[in-house]
Motif scaffolding. Structure first.
Motif, PDB file in Angstrom:
ATOM      1  N   CYS A 199       0.798  -1.237   0.000  1.00 47.87           N
ATOM      2  CA  CYS A 199       0.000   0.000   0.000  1.00 47.87           C
ATOM      3  C   CYS A 199       0.829   1.284   0.000  1.00 47.87           C
ATOM      4  CB  CYS A 199      -0.964   0.017   1.182  1.00 47.87           C
ATOM      5  SG  CYS A 199      -0.191   0.420   2.739  1.00 47.87           S
ATOM      6  N   HIS A 253       2.773   2.396   2.645  1.00 45.41           N
ATOM      7  CA  HIS A 253       3.078   2.860   4.003  1.00 45.41           C
ATOM      8  C   HIS A 253       4.496   2.479   4.435  1.00 45.41           C
ATOM      9  CE1 HIS A 253       2.657   3.048   8.429  1.00 45.41           C
ATOM     10  NE2 HIS A 253       1.744   3.976   8.189  1.00 45.41           N
ATOM     11  N   GLU A 299       2.368  16.394   7.347  1.00 44.06           N
ATOM     12  CA  GLU A 299       2.662  16.728   5.951  1.00 44.06           C
ATOM     13  C   GLU A 299       4.120  16.406   5.605  1.00 44.06           C
ATOM     14  OE1 GLU A 299       1.236  20.672   5.191  1.00 44.06           O
ATOM     15  OE2 GLU A 299      -0.819  20.137   5.677  1.00 44.06           O
ATOM     16  N   TRP A 316       6.586   6.696  -2.091  1.00 39.18           N
ATOM     17  CA  TRP A 316       5.349   5.916  -2.204  1.00 39.18           C
ATOM     18  C   TRP A 316       5.526   4.882  -3.315  1.00 39.18           C
ATOM     19  CZ3 TRP A 316       2.124   6.552   1.718  1.00 39.18           C
ATOM     20  CH2 TRP A 316       0.865   5.945   1.673  1.00 39.18           C
ATOM     21  N   LEU A 317       4.458   4.252  -3.701  1.00 39.47           N
ATOM     22  CA  LEU A 317       4.533   3.180  -4.695  1.00 39.47           C
ATOM     23  C   LEU A 317       4.961   3.723  -6.057  1.00 39.47           C
ATOM     24  CD1 LEU A 317       1.234   1.275  -3.835  1.00 39.47           C
ATOM     25  CD2 LEU A 317       3.550   0.806  -2.998  1.00 39.47           C
ATOM     26  N   GLU A 318       5.543   2.823  -6.865  1.00 36.92           N
ATOM     27  CA  GLU A 318       5.905   3.120  -8.249  1.00 36.92           C
ATOM     28  C   GLU A 318       6.730   4.400  -8.388  1.00 36.92           C
ATOM     29  OE1 GLU A 318       2.705   2.736 -11.028  1.00 36.92           O
ATOM     30  OE2 GLU A 318       1.932   0.941 -10.062  1.00 36.92           O
ATOM     31  N   GLY A 360       6.666   7.031  -6.757  1.00 41.86           N
ATOM     32  CA  GLY A 360       5.958   8.273  -6.474  1.00 41.86           C
ATOM     33  C   GLY A 360       6.262   8.822  -5.094  1.00 41.86           C
ATOM     34  N   THR A 361       5.654   9.963  -4.805  1.00 37.40           N
ATOM     35  CA  THR A 361       5.791  10.572  -3.485  1.00 37.40           C
ATOM     36  C   THR A 361       4.415  11.034  -3.008  1.00 37.40           C
ATOM     37  OG1 THR A 361       6.204  12.744  -4.449  1.00 37.40           O
ATOM     38  CG2 THR A 361       8.140  11.403  -3.918  1.00 37.40           C
ATOM     39  N   ARG A 362       4.325  11.274  -1.721  1.00 39.11           N
ATOM     40  CA  ARG A 362       3.108  11.785  -1.100  1.00 39.11           C
ATOM     41  C   ARG A 362       3.510  12.746   0.012  1.00 39.11           C
ATOM     42  NH1 ARG A 362       1.172   9.388  -4.656  1.00 39.11           N
ATOM     43  NH2 ARG A 362      -0.486   7.839  -4.722  1.00 39.11           N
ATOM     44  N   ARG A 363       2.541  13.462   0.543  1.00 36.57           N
ATOM     45  CA  ARG A 363       2.732  14.138   1.826  1.00 36.57           C
ATOM     46  C   ARG A 363       1.773  13.481   2.799  1.00 36.57           C
ATOM     47  NH1 ARG A 363       1.035  19.465   2.096  1.00 36.57           N
ATOM     48  NH2 ARG A 363      -0.153  19.085   0.197  1.00 36.57           N
ATOM     49  N   CYS A 364       2.307  12.963   3.873  1.00 37.96           N
ATOM     50  CA  CYS A 364       1.490  12.178   4.788  1.00 37.96           C
ATOM     51  C   CYS A 364       1.558  12.743   6.204  1.00 37.96           C
ATOM     52  CB  CYS A 364       1.951  10.722   4.816  1.00 37.96           C
ATOM     53  SG  CYS A 364       1.623   9.843   3.286  1.00 37.96           S
TER      54      CYS A 364
END
Lengths: 282, 215
Positions: free
Chosen positions: A96, A98, A225, A230-232, A234-238
């Motif tokens: 997922c 995480h 934030e 992240w997957l593949e 990618g990036t996120r803000r978590c």
């Protein structure tokens, strides 16, 4: 990095009496974390975590993500044919995102640490408590220096066994860094004093650590934030304690890289002394 | 109201879902309003199929999403379900993957998602999701606190609804054989015409005494 005798595989048994010490030195240097440094160095400000073995117990980690880099191992807990939980090499990676997020944060703070993924979630909805327990047991047996656990369980059936494992890790020299629950929910293992429990502050500084004078949550780190892998690719803000915890795990790796052989008690003390809200009295 | 009519009313209330949808809907409406969000949903877990089911939706998708299902073990909702932890994830739309097939099946791809588990004891009944909150309103830490409060409300409401559904299943003969027989007895009693009520009550009393008697 020098491996303390009590961390080598099959190392010395726990001592119950002073006479059990054998040839181990009783006199310790008070100028810690090392004789070359003043008593309260900014042990977390620099360092790469070289030689420190870190295990991310989570949803798995995507291999070769630019922000994660090289993985030194990827394993998963699975249910064997006899119903027992077993740890095996894993090819799936992250289910997922995480775990990849946590691994990337650790890598950003301790770029030279050895990073191993242990996937305990993502194989279905049932038996997650058993998988978590089996995974933690494996990580403790492998004597990782730092175990990042941005997870907890609310199931009381697991409390005693988790507590025993957390204490085993503590005395075996494995730092168990565990997320406090984000809701006002009692869960484990973060509630145990033998782990380093982590909540969130909202400053954007990855090195900014706060000691909580009113535990059980002992430290607050960046958890709002947070830019994460992240997957593949990618990036996120978590946002969440899940992302504050690997900041502390990364700082622990830095400390152990700078000062090999410190015990979990000493590392926790050093985290306390270097927290932004802990100041020398004028 | 005589006891027989009261019993009949209780059965009718149990057999109706009036109020349940409104209860769930009120939680998502409040959550969406407080967060200034584009959508808020209560998504229940169907443990039999390991699927998540939209139970109530406010905002984007509220006209067609209720009843829709997707696999529970996937994506951010899946993580929230198995970890029993809330999370806020931003920058979704800028990146190549965000369970896009699921998002597009809801005909709305958000840029930010908040999700919290619906905890009932040590069980997770589902997930509360809030899409594209107004980020100018509060800090993310405060948002997480508020989300937890709404999730607690949603969990209590969903637990109530699920209990009522179980009761309805029993009324419709979908429960255990024993329960079905007892319910059939109660339904037959409540349906008795006035002139046979006394006889029916005496029969029930005799039956109760016979069942309670030690062999």
């Amino acid at each position: 990095m020098t491996t303390p005798h009590w961390k080598s595989p099959g190392g010395e048994p726990l001592t119950w009496r002073l006479t059990d010490l054998g040839d181990a030195p009783l006199t310790l240097d008070s100028r810690w974390p090392s004789p070359e440094l003043p008593p309260q160095p900014l042990a977390t400000a620099t360092g790469t975590g070289a030689g420190v073995r870190v295990c991310v117990v989570d949803s798995g980690v995507v291999p070769d993500h630019p922000q994660v880099g090289r993985l030194d191992g990827s394993f998963a807990v699975r249910t064997g044919p006899d119903g027992q939980q077993v740890v095996e090499p894993d090819e799936i990676g992250d289910t997922c995102g995480h775990g990849t997020a946590c691994a990337g944060i650790i890598r950003s703070l301790a770029p030279d640490c050895e990073l191993v993924s242990l996937r305990v979630l993502g194989s279905g909805l049932s038996g997650t408590g058993e998988a978590l327990l089996a995974g933690l047991r494996w990580a403790v047996e492998q004597r990782f220096d730092v175990i990042n656990m941005s997870l907890s369980t609310t199931k009381r059936d697991f409390v005693l066994r988790l507590h025993q494992l957390a204490d085993s890790a503590y005395f075996a020299g494995s730092l168990l860094v565990a997320s406090a629950h984000n809701l006002r929910v009692e869960s484990f293992p973060w509630r145990f004093s033998s782990v380093i429990s982590v909540g969130s502050h909202d400053l954007p500084d990855p090195l900014h650590l706060l000691y909580n004078p009113v535990p059980p949550v002992e430290f607050f780190a960046r958890g709002v934030e947070v830019p994460v892998a992240w997957l593949e690719g990618g990036t996120r803000r978590c946002t969440g304690n899940s992302f504050a915890t690997p900041h502390v795990a990364g700082l622990c790796a830095r400390i152990l890289g700078n000062h090999p052989g410190l015990t979990p008690f000493q590392v926790k003390s050093l985290l306390h002394l270097t927290s932004a809200n802990v100041r020398r009295a004028p | 109201m005589n006891p027989q009519d009261a019993l009949a009313t209780a059965l009718a209330v149990t057999d109706s879902d009036t109020g349940h949808r409104e209860l769930l809907q009120s939680v998502v409406e409040a959550a969406r309003g407080v967060f200034g969000a584009r959508a808020a949903s209560i998504i229940g877990l169907d443990p039999g199929t390991e699927e998540l089911v939209f139970e109530a939706v406010s905002g984007e998708g509220e006209d067609f999403l209720v009843g829709n299902r997707f696999p529970a073990a996937r994506g951010i909702a899946g993580w929230v379900l198995v970890s029993a932890e809330p999370v806020i994830v931003d920058d979704l739309a800028q990146n190549p993957v965000f369970d896009r097939d699921i998002a597009e099946s809801t005909r709305y791809v958000p840029d930010a998602l908040m999700a919290a588990p619906l905890l009932h004891g040590d069980r997770v009944l589902g997930v509360l999701e809030v899409l594209d909150r107004d980020v100018r309103r509060q800090s993310a830490l405060r948002d997480l606190d508020w989300l937890g409060l709404f999730a607690a409300q949603a969990a209590a409401a969903l637990a109530t609804v699920q209990r009522a559904r179980s009761a309805r299943q029993v009324l419709h003969g979908e429960g255990s054989a024993e329960l079905t027989e007892v319910v059939a007895l109660v339904q037959a009693f409540t349906a008795l015409p006035a002139e046979r009520r006394d006889a029916g009550r005496r029969l029930l009393q005799a039956l109760t005494e016979a069942l309670a008697a030690r062999p």
